[in-house]
Write a protein that holds these residues in place. Structure first.
Motif, PDB file in Angstrom:
ATOM      1  N   ARG A 208       0.856  -1.192   0.000  1.00 19.32           N
ATOM      2  CA  ARG A 208       0.000   0.000   0.000  1.00 19.32           C
ATOM      3  C   ARG A 208       0.892   1.242   0.000  1.00 19.32           C
ATOM      4  O   ARG A 208       1.929   1.225  -0.630  1.00 19.32           O
TER       5      ARG A 208
ATOM      6  N   LEU B 261      -7.763   2.412  -3.449  1.00 18.60           N
ATOM      7  CA  LEU B 261      -8.131   2.359  -2.036  1.00 18.60           C
ATOM      8  C   LEU B 261      -9.223   3.385  -1.743  1.00 18.60           C
ATOM      9  O   LEU B 261      -9.231   4.465  -2.336  1.00 18.60           O
TER      10      LEU B 261
ATOM     11  N   ASP C 103      -7.387   5.218   7.690  1.00 16.49           N
ATOM     12  CA  ASP C 103      -6.610   5.458   6.473  1.00 16.49           C
ATOM     13  C   ASP C 103      -6.159   4.115   5.883  1.00 16.49           C
ATOM     14  O   ASP C 103      -5.232   3.488   6.398  1.00 16.49           O
ATOM     15  N   HIS C 104      -6.809   3.697   4.817  1.00 17.55           N
ATOM     16  CA  HIS C 104      -6.529   2.383   4.228  1.00 17.55           C
ATOM     17  C   HIS C 104      -5.119   2.281   3.643  1.00 17.55           C
ATOM     18  O   HIS C 104      -4.625   1.181   3.427  1.00 17.55           O
ATOM     19  N   ASN C 105      -4.495   3.414   3.395  1.00 16.86           N
ATOM     20  CA  ASN C 105      -3.141   3.384   2.830  1.00 16.86           C
ATOM     21  C   ASN C 105      -2.144   2.643   3.723  1.00 16.86           C
ATOM     22  O   ASN C 105      -1.178   2.079   3.253  1.00 16.86           O
TER      23      ASN C 105
ATOM     24  N   CYS D 286      -2.838   0.181   6.008  1.00 14.93           N
ATOM     25  CA  CYS D 286      -3.333  -1.075   6.591  1.00 14.93           C
ATOM     26  C   CYS D 286      -2.492  -2.263   6.144  1.00 14.93           C
ATOM     27  O   CYS D 286      -2.155  -2.401   4.970  1.00 14.93           O
TER      28      CYS D 286
ATOM     29  N   SER E 226      -3.587  -5.392   7.125  1.00 11.63           N
ATOM     30  CA  SER E 226      -4.554  -6.495   7.222  1.00 11.63           C
ATOM     31  C   SER E 226      -4.252  -7.457   8.369  1.00 11.63           C
ATOM     32  O   SER E 226      -4.442  -8.659   8.230  1.00 11.63           O
TER      33      SER E 226
ATOM     34  N   ARG F 234     -10.231  -4.939   2.567  1.00 12.30           N
ATOM     35  CA  ARG F 234     -10.395  -3.621   3.179  1.00 12.30           C
ATOM     36  C   ARG F 234     -11.091  -3.764   4.513  1.00 12.30           C
ATOM     37  O   ARG F 234     -12.017  -4.578   4.638  1.00 12.30           O
TER      38      ARG F 234
ATOM     39  N   THR G  73      -3.006   3.234  10.427  1.00 13.84           N
ATOM     40  CA  THR G  73      -4.304   3.062   9.760  1.00 13.84           C
ATOM     41  C   THR G  73      -5.433   3.687  10.575  1.00 13.84           C
ATOM     42  O   THR G  73      -6.271   4.403  10.040  1.00 13.84           O
TER      43      THR G  73
END
Lengths: 180, 241
Positions: free
Chosen positions: B96, B133, B146-148, B150, B152, B179, B208
């Motif tokens: 990411r 994203l 903020d998914h940038n 993450c 997981s 996500r 995140t």
């Protein structure tokens, strides 16, 4: 002069913060001056990158064709390349534009913004063309030493340089190789 | 409590029956790197940093989800394992958009710390710079997503479910397309199940999940409460019956 290490520092696509941090070596710069010959740097008036360089610290990411051409020349003419700071190592903040289309960026900045539109075609001929994406240095040439940090703090820089001047590969502890 | 004996890196050690390999390692002074693991949350084996080699098994196994068995012979720090761990971190860096210098979690990020500890000073993989994203969710009154950043690890999902009991957070998609989602995929601010407790923010190992209003390197996180709550529940410290 014969035994002095030929050191160069280069400023590609970065903010010069890494060079500021280098200058923050303060009095250690005086020790360093006895051991090195600064053959190329933004703080030295040298037009062309010289041959037979021992060590080069390269700040900044690869953003345009000029960066790329200079980096190729550096690799040919230098023994040890140090990726100096996060932009060189990771692409860092210049890389934020990789999510965007480069033509859209140029249009937004130079055509759509307020004020008069800068001269287009003439300027494009003399300015280096932006690469479609920003890359870390090791995407283009083999790198010998990575020195992350935004900027790498002076102690980190000195530890790495001291090792290189002694002819050793720097072995930095965990706290000295953090990003950011 | 019965005790088992196993061999860790050529050394015979003992561990309580039922312990995971990770627990057996840590109780015996063998430090394994982890990212998705957090004491007090159910282990899931998501990050694969704690992979170890068990004699007689063809595949490497995650120490956090593997029960230690009597007589097991385990290698934890072979050259191959260390190489794989570095590779995992390098892949996470390139997947990411991890730009430490402008991240709220700079200074309290476990991904950044693991990289430094394992000697990852660059990634050999090309940055994906994903463009698909979802934008940063700032609709919640206290927290941001903020998914940038993450990786997981699902620590937030597990803390929300197992510690807070709300199960507001979950995950959609598979692989690189997964996500974190809120409720049935809506803006966080519209959630009717979120209790605004902030446990998810505290357990997130990266930037995140963050407190709104924090800027570069301002985040501080405290994960100690998870273990404290888990232990209190086990001892029925707060039981009214």
């Amino acid at each position: 002069m014969a035994n002095k290490v030929r050191l160069a520092t280069v400023w590609l696509g970065g903010c010069s913060g890494c060079h500021m941090s280098f200058l923050d070596l303060d009095e250690k710069l005086i020790d360093l001056a006895d051991k090195i010959e600064l053959v190329y740097s933004p703080i030295a008036d040298v037009k062309e990158y010289p041959h037979d360089v021992d060590v080069v610290l390269i700040e900044g990411a690869l953003c345009n064709t000029e960066n790329l051409e200079l980096l190729m020349q550096i690799r040919e003419r230098t023994r040890i390349l140090v990726s100096f700071g996060d932009c060189a190592v990771t692409g860092n903040t210049p890389q934020l534009r990789n999510k965007l289309n480069i033509d859209d960026v140029l249009t937004k900045v130079y055509q759509a913004g307020p004020g008069s539109i800068p001269k287009g075609p003439e300027a494009v001929d003399i300015l280096p063309v932006l690469l479609p994406k920003v890359y870390p240095l090791h995407a283009a040439v083999p790198i010998d030493v990575y020195l992350p940090g935004c900027p790498p703090d002076p102690d980190r820089i000195y530890t790495a340089i001291a090792a290189l001047l002694a002819g050793e590969k720097p072995q930095l502890p965990a706290e000295a190789i953090t990003f950011g | 409590m019965s005790v088992i004996t196993l061999t860790l890196n050529g050394q015979e050690v003992s561990a309580p029956a039922g312990a995971t390999l990770l627990e057996a390692c840590r109780q015996n002074g063998v430090d394994l790197p982890t990212l998705c693991h957090l004491e007090g949350l159910t282990p899931v084996g998501a990050c694969r940093l704690c992979l170890v080699k068990v004699e007689g098994q063809r595949r490497l196994v995650p120490a956090c989800t593997t029960e230690a068995q009597d007589g097991m012979k385990v290698e934890t720090h072979t050259e191959q394992l260390m190489e794989y761990r570095k590779m995992i971190l390098e892949l996470l860096l390139s997947e990411r958009n991890h730009i430490c210098s402008v991240c709220v979690a700079n200074g309290c990020c476990e991904l950044r710390s693991r990289c430094a500890e394992l000697g990852v000073d660059h990634t050999r993989f090309e940055y994906r710079c994903p463009t698909d994203l979802p934008s940063i969710d700032l609709t919640h009154e206290r927290n941001g997503l903020d998914h940038n950043r993450c990786i997981s690890c699902t620590r937030c999902i597990r803390a929300c479910d197992q510690i807070e009991g709300a199960h507001t957070l979950d995950m959609e998609g598979r692989g690189a397309a997964n996500r974190i989602i809120v409720d049935m995929h809506q803006n966080w601010g519209k959630s009717s199940t979120c209790t605004k407790c902030g446990k998810c923010v505290n357990v997130c190992p990266t930037g995140t999940l963050f407190w709104r209003g924090s800027t570069v390197a301002e985040m501080q996180k405290d994960v100690g409460f998870v273990h404290w709550i888990k232990e209190g529940r086990e001892k029925k410290q707060w039981s009214v019956i």
